[in-house]
Scaffold this motif. Structure first.
Motif, PDB file in Angstrom:
ATOM      1  N   ALA A 223       0.842  -1.203   0.000  1.00 41.80           N
ATOM      2  CA  ALA A 223       0.000   0.000   0.000  1.00 41.80           C
ATOM      3  C   ALA A 223       0.876   1.252   0.000  1.00 41.80           C
ATOM      4  CB  ALA A 223      -0.904  -0.003   1.223  1.00 41.80           C
ATOM      5  N   PHE A 224       0.394   2.311  -0.655  1.00 43.86           N
ATOM      6  CA  PHE A 224       1.135   3.577  -0.652  1.00 43.86           C
ATOM      7  C   PHE A 224       0.155   4.736  -0.780  1.00 43.86           C
ATOM      8  CE2 PHE A 224       0.823   2.123  -5.043  1.00 43.86           C
ATOM      9  CZ  PHE A 224       0.481   3.266  -5.758  1.00 43.86           C
ATOM     10  N   LEU A 225       0.650   5.925  -0.488  1.00 45.60           N
ATOM     11  CA  LEU A 225      -0.119   7.149  -0.718  1.00 45.60           C
ATOM     12  C   LEU A 225       0.518   7.880  -1.882  1.00 45.60           C
ATOM     13  CD1 LEU A 225      -0.312   8.468   2.968  1.00 45.60           C
ATOM     14  CD2 LEU A 225      -2.052   7.157   1.744  1.00 45.60           C
ATOM     15  N   ILE A 226      -0.293   8.528  -2.682  1.00 49.63           N
ATOM     16  CA  ILE A 226       0.251   9.299  -3.810  1.00 49.63           C
ATOM     17  C   ILE A 226      -0.524  10.609  -3.925  1.00 49.63           C
ATOM     18  CG2 ILE A 226      -1.205   8.089  -5.517  1.00 49.63           C
ATOM     19  CD1 ILE A 226       1.337   8.313  -7.436  1.00 49.63           C
ATOM     20  N   ASP A 227       0.165  11.672  -4.293  1.00 47.90           N
ATOM     21  CA  ASP A 227      -0.476  12.980  -4.399  1.00 47.90           C
ATOM     22  C   ASP A 227      -1.568  12.946  -5.469  1.00 47.90           C
ATOM     23  OD1 ASP A 227       1.435  13.806  -2.604  1.00 47.90           O
ATOM     24  OD2 ASP A 227       2.507  15.123  -4.018  1.00 47.90           O
ATOM     25  N   ARG A 228      -2.668  13.649  -5.169  1.00 44.66           N
ATOM     26  CA  ARG A 228      -3.724  13.765  -6.174  1.00 44.66           C
ATOM     27  C   ARG A 228      -3.255  14.522  -7.411  1.00 44.66           C
ATOM     28  NH1 ARG A 228      -9.091  12.733  -5.045  1.00 44.66           N
ATOM     29  NH2 ARG A 228      -9.554  12.639  -2.830  1.00 44.66           N
ATOM     30  N   ASN A 229      -2.400  15.528  -7.183  1.00 39.48           N
ATOM     31  CA  ASN A 229      -1.979  16.414  -8.273  1.00 39.48           C
ATOM     32  C   ASN A 229      -0.461  16.407  -8.384  1.00 39.48           C
ATOM     33  OD1 ASN A 229      -4.657  17.626  -8.719  1.00 39.48           O
ATOM     34  ND2 ASN A 229      -4.334  18.516  -6.693  1.00 39.48           N
ATOM     35  N   PRO A 230       0.029  16.804  -9.558  1.00 39.18           N
ATOM     36  CA  PRO A 230       1.468  17.052  -9.636  1.00 39.18           C
ATOM     37  C   PRO A 230       1.837  18.216  -8.707  1.00 39.18           C
ATOM     38  CG  PRO A 230       0.451  17.124 -11.832  1.00 39.18           C
ATOM     39  CD  PRO A 230      -0.661  17.068 -10.832  1.00 39.18           C
ATOM     40  N   VAL A 231       3.080  18.267  -8.285  1.00 40.16           N
ATOM     41  CA  VAL A 231       3.559  19.355  -7.424  1.00 40.16           C
ATOM     42  C   VAL A 231       3.442  20.677  -8.183  1.00 40.16           C
ATOM     43  CG1 VAL A 231       5.636  20.316  -6.335  1.00 40.16           C
ATOM     44  CG2 VAL A 231       5.055  17.896  -6.041  1.00 40.16           C
ATOM     45  N   THR A 232       2.898  21.682  -7.507  1.00 39.04           N
ATOM     46  CA  THR A 232       2.652  22.974  -8.169  1.00 39.04           C
ATOM     47  C   THR A 232       3.854  23.910  -8.038  1.00 39.04           C
ATOM     48  OG1 THR A 232       1.738  23.894  -6.139  1.00 39.04           O
ATOM     49  CG2 THR A 232       0.163  22.894  -7.686  1.00 39.04           C
ATOM     50  N   ASN A 233       3.846  24.927  -8.878  1.00 41.17           N
ATOM     51  CA  ASN A 233       4.840  25.999  -8.756  1.00 41.17           C
ATOM     52  C   ASN A 233       4.803  26.615  -7.358  1.00 41.17           C
ATOM     53  OD1 ASN A 233       5.811  25.915 -11.423  1.00 41.17           O
ATOM     54  ND2 ASN A 233       4.125  27.203 -12.148  1.00 41.17           N
ATOM     55  N   ASN A 364     -10.959  14.651 -15.329  1.00 45.17           N
ATOM     56  CA  ASN A 364     -10.854  13.198 -15.440  1.00 45.17           C
ATOM     57  C   ASN A 364      -9.930  12.708 -14.339  1.00 45.17           C
ATOM     58  OD1 ASN A 364      -7.968  12.610 -16.400  1.00 45.17           O
ATOM     59  ND2 ASN A 364      -8.622  14.318 -17.696  1.00 45.17           N
ATOM     60  N   VAL A 365     -10.338  11.648 -13.689  1.00 42.49           N
ATOM     61  CA  VAL A 365      -9.507  11.131 -12.598  1.00 42.49           C
ATOM     62  C   VAL A 365      -9.261   9.650 -12.780  1.00 42.49           C
ATOM     63  CG1 VAL A 365     -10.160  12.826 -10.846  1.00 42.49           C
ATOM     64  CG2 VAL A 365     -11.558  10.785 -11.147  1.00 42.49           C
ATOM     65  N   TYR A 371      -5.488  13.208 -10.288  1.00 44.97           N
ATOM     66  CA  TYR A 371      -5.752  14.145 -11.383  1.00 44.97           C
ATOM     67  C   TYR A 371      -4.506  14.343 -12.236  1.00 44.97           C
ATOM     68  CZ  TYR A 371     -10.123  15.699  -9.237  1.00 44.97           C
ATOM     69  OH  TYR A 371     -11.385  15.753  -8.732  1.00 44.97           O
ATOM     70  N   GLY A 372      -4.756  14.658 -13.497  1.00 46.29           N
ATOM     71  CA  GLY A 372      -3.676  15.120 -14.374  1.00 46.29           C
ATOM     72  C   GLY A 372      -2.537  14.140 -14.569  1.00 46.29           C
ATOM     73  N   MET A 373      -2.837  12.850 -14.521  1.00 46.11           N
ATOM     74  CA  MET A 373      -1.738  11.893 -14.696  1.00 46.11           C
ATOM     75  C   MET A 373      -1.294  11.846 -16.150  1.00 46.11           C
ATOM     76  SD  MET A 373      -2.290   8.915 -11.937  1.00 46.11           S
ATOM     77  CE  MET A 373      -0.569   8.829 -11.471  1.00 46.11           C
ATOM     78  N   VAL A 374      -2.224  12.075 -17.052  1.00 41.26           N
ATOM     79  CA  VAL A 374      -1.867  12.187 -18.470  1.00 41.26           C
ATOM     80  C   VAL A 374      -1.954  13.662 -18.857  1.00 41.26           C
ATOM     81  CG1 VAL A 374      -2.752  11.716 -20.794  1.00 41.26           C
ATOM     82  CG2 VAL A 374      -2.352   9.834 -19.215  1.00 41.26           C
ATOM     83  N   GLY A 375      -0.887  14.161 -19.460  1.00 41.97           N
ATOM     84  CA  GLY A 375      -0.861  15.555 -19.908  1.00 41.97           C
ATOM     85  C   GLY A 375      -0.141  16.476 -18.941  1.00 41.97           C
ATOM     86  N   ASP A 376      -0.059  17.742 -19.306  1.00 43.71           N
ATOM     87  CA  ASP A 376       0.609  18.798 -18.524  1.00 43.71           C
ATOM     88  C   ASP A 376       2.127  18.619 -18.412  1.00 43.71           C
ATOM     89  OD1 ASP A 376      -1.125  20.972 -17.699  1.00 43.71           O
ATOM     90  OD2 ASP A 376      -2.293  19.406 -16.723  1.00 43.71           O
ATOM     91  N   VAL A 377       2.570  17.728 -17.539  1.00 43.32           N
ATOM     92  CA  VAL A 377       4.018  17.508 -17.405  1.00 43.32           C
ATOM     93  C   VAL A 377       4.316  16.015 -17.334  1.00 43.32           C
ATOM     94  CG1 VAL A 377       4.681  19.697 -16.306  1.00 43.32           C
ATOM     95  CG2 VAL A 377       3.848  17.809 -14.871  1.00 43.32           C
ATOM     96  N   TRP A 378       5.420  15.607 -17.945  1.00 43.08           N
ATOM     97  CA  TRP A 378       5.954  14.269 -17.707  1.00 43.08           C
ATOM     98  C   TRP A 378       6.314  14.183 -16.232  1.00 43.08           C
ATOM     99  CZ3 TRP A 378       5.876  10.375 -21.091  1.00 43.08           C
ATOM    100  CH2 TRP A 378       5.779  10.670 -22.456  1.00 43.08           C
ATOM    101  N   GLU A 379       6.079  13.041 -15.628  1.00 40.33           N
ATOM    102  CA  GLU A 379       6.342  12.924 -14.191  1.00 40.33           C
ATOM    103  C   GLU A 379       7.523  11.984 -13.946  1.00 40.33           C
ATOM    104  OE1 GLU A 379       2.710  12.250 -11.956  1.00 40.33           O
ATOM    105  OE2 GLU A 379       1.587  13.579 -13.284  1.00 40.33           O
ATOM    106  N   TRP A 380       8.530  12.531 -13.281  1.00 42.26           N
ATOM    107  CA  TRP A 380       9.687  11.716 -12.911  1.00 42.26           C
ATOM    108  C   TRP A 380       9.262  10.627 -11.940  1.00 42.26           C
ATOM    109  CZ3 TRP A 380      14.139  11.997 -15.400  1.00 42.26           C
ATOM    110  CH2 TRP A 380      14.566  13.203 -15.947  1.00 42.26           C
ATOM    111  N   THR A 381       9.778   9.438 -12.125  1.00 39.47           N
ATOM    112  CA  THR A 381       9.583   8.371 -11.137  1.00 39.47           C
ATOM    113  C   THR A 381      10.949   7.954 -10.607  1.00 39.47           C
ATOM    114  OG1 THR A 381       9.853   6.460 -12.608  1.00 39.47           O
ATOM    115  CG2 THR A 381       7.663   7.507 -12.545  1.00 39.47           C
ATOM    116  N   SER A 382      10.937   7.187  -9.529  1.00 37.94           N
ATOM    117  CA  SER A 382      12.209   6.771  -8.917  1.00 37.94           C
ATOM    118  C   SER A 382      12.854   5.611  -9.673  1.00 37.94           C
ATOM    119  CB  SER A 382      11.967   6.366  -7.465  1.00 37.94           C
ATOM    120  OG  SER A 382      11.074   5.265  -7.419  1.00 37.94           O
ATOM    121  N   SER A 383      12.187   5.116 -10.718  1.00 37.28           N
ATOM    122  CA  SER A 383      12.649   3.878 -11.357  1.00 37.28           C
ATOM    123  C   SER A 383      13.705   4.109 -12.424  1.00 37.28           C
ATOM    124  CB  SER A 383      11.462   3.158 -12.007  1.00 37.28           C
ATOM    125  OG  SER A 383      10.483   2.860 -11.049  1.00 37.28           O
ATOM    126  N   ASP A 384      14.698   3.216 -12.429  1.00 34.14           N
ATOM    127  CA  ASP A 384      15.625   3.157 -13.554  1.00 34.14           C
ATOM    128  C   ASP A 384      14.885   2.538 -14.739  1.00 34.14           C
ATOM    129  OD1 ASP A 384      17.572   4.067 -11.837  1.00 34.14           O
ATOM    130  OD2 ASP A 384      18.423   2.069 -11.474  1.00 34.14           O
TER     131      ASP A 384
END
Ligand code: FE2
Length: 448
Positions: A223-233, A364-365, A371-384
């Motif tokens: 189990a994990f928690l994840i932010d609803r939104n990308p980190v904002t300015n 869309n969720v 929210y916003g998992m597709v579009g806006d910004v590519w999201e860095w992950t910890s994975s190689d």
């Protein structure tokens, strides 16, 4: 750090059904549409703009255009009966013969010559398509794969061209803006919980997905928690104001090395303006908007922010599960909202906004409420960037296999500059952790 592990299972992993092979007419229309977009993006650029190298990281734009055309020629006229070597691509446009920084020294054609070349190749491509006999025994043709691959290649180079245009020397690029955002951003904050369990990662789709997205396989995720939104300015400004760039303990050893070399004090394209910050998006310079996702940060900045916030970056598997896993059906969705394709009405994709949108603008969720998992910004992950268990290189080793390893970090979800045909929940982008010219942001996660 949460550890995910592959589990073997007699059940076959359950991901969404593959898309069907488009008709020949539909393929021809998609090829035309892709080319119209490429030409729209470069319209208004002078031959000098097209030929100069705006940054050592990027090719001259005319090179991208020529490379798009010759990749298309290679795969849609020469390779339809079974792939010949990638090295058969004309030397000038073969990315493996000429690293980016060298490409400005090549004698590249003028725009007029290039346009002639583009249409000459396209005529032959459409002729081959017309005469083509579908043969599902040929894995290049199964489900129309090779056409989808060539289309995605053009889409992806469009995004590369947009990175170059943001870096453009001289007069800023006049963006042909054609998308406005819906009005009322709805932006619940905080994080959501993923209960953990067995999920399907990747896909067996052979019509559109790249080799690195295959095969579908099951993982047991804690189990994990994840932010609803990308980190904002806004949150990123808080990090800066709290001396985030100056606090060694927030940065990993390679992050500290990058920081010492780059002397970064803020995301790329941000400059100080009195007490605040201004930023530039193509030809618009404006105060940093606290409500939009932070963009143009490298992996190390994302990692340091997450630590400052008492969190961490999600692994790419956590990201994908948060975007796709529908626990009520036990099936992974192709997109956060379901299986219908991405478009600019449902997510901030397809380039013509030329900007990120305030978080929560698109309602869309994902099944768990991200929210916003597709579009806006590519999201860095910890994975190689690594292969999935059972990976098979297809159709050429230089697409993915040559890049596997710990040098690259995986980014997910696409950006405003991504065309809808080049993004889905299983899509894996990868880049060096120091890169900031890409349209990159992130969201944070935590162990539950
Ligand atoms: Fe390419």
């Amino acid at each position: 750090m949460t550890v995910s592990r592959a589990v073997s299972s007699s059940r076959s992993p359950r991901s969404s059904p593959p898309a069907e092979r488009p008709s020949k007419n539909a393929i021809a229309e998609l090829l035309t549409e892709a080319r119209e977009r490429t030409l729209l993006l470069i319209s208004g650029l002078s031959d000098e703009d097209l030929h100069s190298q705006h940054d050592p990281l990027m090719s001259p734009i005319i090179w991208d255009v020529g490379h798009i055309a010759h990749f298309e020629e290679l795969w849609l006229t020469q390779n339809l009966d079974g792939p010949i070597e990638f090295s058969e691509m004309p030397g000038m446009y073969n990315p493996f013969e000429h690293p980016r920084a060298e490409r400005a020294s090549l004698t590249l054609p003028t725009l007029q010559e290039m346009l002639k070349r583009l249409s000459e190749i396209r005529i032959r491509v459409l002729d081959c398509l017309d005469k083509l006999k579908w043969n599902d025994e040929n894995p290049l043709l199964e489900g129309g794969y090779v056409y989808n691959m060539v289309l995605q290649h053009e889409y992806q180079h469009n995004e590369t061209i947009l990175q170059t245009l943001q870096l453009k020397k001289g007069e800023p690029y006049r963006a042909p803006r054609a998308i406005t955002f819906p009005r009322r951003p709805i932006s619940p904050g905080g994080s959501v919980r993923f209960d953990g369990g067995r999920v399907t990662i990747g896909t067996n789709d052979r019509t559109t997905a790249y080799d690195n997205e295959r095969p579908a396989h099951e993982l047991e995720l804690p189990a994990f928690l994840i932010d609803r939104n990308p980190v904002t300015n806004g949150r990123f400004v808080d990090f800066i104001s709290d001396n985030g760039y100056g606090r060694e303990e927030l940065w990993s050893p390679p992050g500290r090395r990058w920081l010492a070399e780059s002397r970064a004090v803020a995301p790329k394209y941000w400059t100080r303006d009195g007490d605040g910050w201004i930023t530039r998006v193509m030809d618009i310079t404006r105060p940093v908007d606290a409500t939009r996702p932070v963009c143009h940060v490298c992996y190390y900045e994302a990692e340091a922010f997450a630590k400052w916030d008492g969190k961490r970056l999600p692994s790419e598997f956590e990201w994908e599960a948060a975007a796709s896993w529908d626990a009520s059906t036990g099936v992974a969705r192709r997109f956060p909202w379901g299986n219908s394709n991405a478009d600019a009405r449902i997510a901030n994709v397809d380039q013509l906004a030329f900007d990120t949108a305030p978080v929560g603008t698109y309602t869309n969720v994902s099944p768990i409420g991200c929210y916003g998992m597709v579009g806006d910004v590519w999201e860095w992950t910890s994975s190689d960037f690594n292969s999935y268990p059972g990976f098979e290189s297809f159709p050429y080793k230089e697409y993915s296999e040559e890049f596997f390893g710990s040098e690259y970090k995986v980014l997910r979800g696409g950006s405003w500059a991504t065309r809808p045909g080049a993004i889905r929940n299983t899509f894996r982008n990868w880049d060096y952790p120091i890169r900031r010219q890409i349209f990159s942001g992130f969201r944070c996660a935590q162990d539950a």
